[in-house]
Design an enzyme around this catalytic site. Structure first.
Site, mmCIF file in Angstrom:
data_model
loop_
_atom_site.group_PDB
_atom_site.id
_atom_site.type_symbol
_atom_site.label_atom_id
_atom_site.label_comp_id
_atom_site.label_asym_id
_atom_site.label_seq_id
_atom_site.Cartn_x
_atom_site.Cartn_y
_atom_site.Cartn_z
ATOM 1 N N LYS A 78 32.404 -52.644 -4.039
ATOM 2 C CA LYS A 78 31.304 -52.159 -4.874
ATOM 3 C C LYS A 78 31.041 -53.169 -5.991
ATOM 4 O O LYS A 78 31.990 -53.723 -6.561
ATOM 5 C CB LYS A 78 31.679 -50.793 -5.477
ATOM 6 C CG LYS A 78 30.535 -50.134 -6.260
ATOM 7 C CD LYS A 78 30.941 -48.750 -6.790
ATOM 8 C CE LYS A 78 29.779 -48.079 -7.519
ATOM 9 N NZ LYS A 78 30.138 -46.742 -8.048
ATOM 10 N N SER A 158 26.745 -42.896 -7.067
ATOM 11 C CA SER A 158 26.287 -44.260 -7.200
ATOM 12 C C SER A 158 26.853 -45.224 -6.167
ATOM 13 O O SER A 158 26.315 -46.303 -5.972
ATOM 14 C CB SER A 158 26.640 -44.779 -8.596
ATOM 15 O OG SER A 158 28.051 -44.941 -8.725
ATOM 16 N N SER A 182 30.473 -40.001 -7.844
ATOM 17 C CA SER A 182 29.912 -41.195 -7.203
ATOM 18 C C SER A 182 30.667 -41.713 -5.990
ATOM 19 O O SER A 182 30.179 -42.613 -5.308
ATOM 20 C CB SER A 182 29.815 -42.341 -8.214
ATOM 21 O OG SER A 182 28.716 -42.161 -9.062
#
Lengths: 490, 95
Positions: A78, A158, A182
């Site tokens: 990420k 997210s 998330s």
């Protein structure tokens, strides 16, 4: 999708150990899959040369009998994790071109254990979003589609890039982070497994900060055991993070497949919310039945302050964000827009560098912390947070873990909620309580809705008791036998 | 209305974000929507409740006050929008 990209992390590590294929081969297969996946927009930075270099080094280590626990396994990272010399933007224009001079603790532990980095995964800007639409680099598209439809769906957020990349077999597994849901909500939206461990399990050092008392890193993968394998490498005490817990990191994978007989699983009645689709309620009932069949004792519990978790979160997280994001001033790194004077330069740099949702949250955070409002909002929210944590402590008197739905809906279409911040925030209604209390939470894919979209169930555990979640998660996984994969259209 | 245009301007100033005049009213509406939803927290009895700032029940760890890093200005300045020699170049602060 080649055979190699479809393997679980566990099977890939076994194949590498048995020398059925090399890291270079499995890495090359993933790089080819990534090359053909631009329609998903999951990766924002590819690092193919670095990946091949790391893969060859891994093959050399394995040849000399020095392979680590993740040796040769290609992973996605990420973009919230700082990676040395590789652009790390946290989905924000304000960090465009930023190449950290250091490596986050979590990723450095993955490389220590032999993993290969494929690239950086797209995400909501500064992890603020539940649909990936706040990314400065455009939204990730969910590899799943409703049956017979072509509308682009959100992968959730997210960690939408992580979720989509795992679901579309663009990496064996991925790192992600979870401040209010998330990891778990995108896992539910993409038919993947994600776990947010106990706050303090994984070092936050080198992870771009959003809300420091809530942010926590965790893995996403295609099986419960794969997340257990990855979490073991990610977790561990780090003196560079003052909230890092100095506790032993167990062999999480050893909890997978263990009997769950006699475990008491609580069902919090407050998670039955108005307007929840009947399918999600039915899946929840099915999950209860599966765990009962596996020998669990089901108990009703009450978490009376659940409905206040989301409003408390939307004070605490923006307050911490407004403080954390004050560092983006255009002076030492990041975007600078020259103004007439210093203040003008700050204001223009931040106005141009931050997107609308990030600005909105900074403004809320600044407001609730400003003179005259601090007690009424911020302090009040911190007291409600204590109430929420106390509710969980009460529940642990009668149960060992909790079972709930992960999200109040399946994946929705991109654009559906982007004009309504409150509707978007409600996505995290079942996940955010866990962040406030600091507890571990896992999402396991458990079924498909009538449109053919995946739905997830959430397990919540006691502090530092991820082991029980891995046992219960693998029991659910076995009972659900979730094998559906998105049909390739990209 | 709890948050009016003047409040938005003030908060934006405190946050050092230039918001164009055309955004002030819409922002006031958005923030009011969120803040009035948050007001439901007032239903919770929090008398005598200790505020919770962290879920980690431990004190701040201490370490020896020694230099553990540094001496690499090129790395520190590597991402600077403007740098000269071993310095960040910033707008004039003192007249």
């Amino acid at each position: 999708m080649s055979e190699l990209t479809g393997l679980t992390l566990k099977a890939a590590l076994e194949g590498l150990a048995a020398k059925r294929f090399s890291s270079e081969e499995i890495t090359t297969a993933h790089l080819a899959a990534i090359d053909a996946s631009s329609a998903l927009n999951a990766y924002v930075v590819g690092t193919p040369e670095k990946a091949l270099e790391m893969a060859r080094a891994s093959d050399a280590r394995r040849a000399s009998g020095q392979a680590g626990p993740l040796d040769g396994a290609p992973l996605g990272i990420k973009d919230l994790f700082c990676t040395e010399g590789v652009e790390s933007t946290a989905g924000s224009m304000i960090l465009r071109g930023f190449k950290p001079a250091y490596e986050s603790t979590v990723t450095s532990q993955l490389w220590r254990d032999g993993a290969v980095m494929l690239g950086k995964l797209n995400m909501d800007e500064f992890a603020m979003g539940s649909s990936n639409e706040t990314s400065a680099w455009g939204p990730v598209v969910n590899p799943w589609r409703q049956q017979g439809r072509n509308a682009d769906l959100t992968p959730g957020g997210s960690s939408g890039g992580s979720a989509a990349a795992v679901a579309a077999e663009l990496c064996l597994a991925a790192t992600a982070t979870d401040t209010g849901g998330s990891i778990r909500q995108p896992a539910a939206f993409t038919g993947t497994v994600g776990i947010k461990p106990t706050y303090g399990r994984c070092s936050r050092w080198g992870i771009v900060a959003f809300a420091s008392s809530l942010d926590q890193a965790g893995p996403m993968a295609r099986s419960v055991e794969d997340t257990a394998i990855l979490l073991r490498s990610m977790a561990g005490h780090d003196p560079k993070d003052s909230t890092s817990i100095d506790a032993e990191v167990p062999d999480f994978a050893s909890f997978c497949g263990r009997s769950v007989k006699g475990l008491r699983v609580g069902i919090p009645r407050e998670y039955r919310v108005d307007g929840m689709p009947a399918e999600i309620d039915a899946l929840w009932e099915q999950g209860i039945a599966w765990l009962k069949d596996a020998g669990c004792e089901i108990v009703d519990v009450t978490l009376p302050h659940t409905k206040y978790a989301l409003p408390a979160y939307y004070i605490i997280a923006p307050a911490e964000a407004s403080s954390n994001l004050a560092r983006y001033d255009g002076m030492r790194y990041g975007l600078r827009v020259e103004g007439d004077n210093l203040t003008d330069t700050y204001e223009k740099s931040r106005a141009q560098g931050f997107g609308a949702e990030v600005k909105r949250r900074i403004l809320i955070g600044t407001y609730v912390l400003s003179a005259g409002y601090y007690d009424a909002y911020y302090l009040k929210a911190l007291k409600v947070r204590r109430r929420i944590a106390d509710n969980f402590d009460q529940a642990w008197q009668t149960c060992d873990a909790l079972l709930t739905p992960t999200a109040p809906s399946a994946a929705f279409a991109l654009g559906d909620k982007s004009d309504d911040p409150l509707a978007m925030y409600l996505n995290d209604i079942f996940t955010v309580t866990v962040n406030l209390a600091g507890l571990p939470g896992m999402s396991v894919p458990a079924g498909l809705d009538a449109q053919g979209l995946p739905l997830g169930l959430q397990l919540i555990g006691r502090n530092l008791d991820e082991g029980t979640l891995f046992s219960l998660g693998s029991a659910l996984e076995k009972a659900a036998d979730f094998r559906a994969r998105p049909a390739k259209w990209w | 209305m709890a948050i009016d245009a003047a409040t938005v301007r003030k908060v934006a100033k405190l946050a050092r974000i230039a918001e164009p005049e055309s955004r002030i009213e819409p922002l006031a509406n958005e923030l009011n929507g969120i803040i009035s939803w948050i007001e439901q927290l007032n239903e919770v009895d929090t008398d005598g409740v200790e505020p919770m700032t962290t879920s980690v029940a431990m004190g701040l760890p201490m370490r020896d006050d020694v230099v553990t890093d540094g001496g690499d200005p090129a790395k520190v300045l590597g991402n600077a929008p403007r740098a000269e020699k071993s310095f960040f170049v910033v707008p004039k602060v003192v007249e």
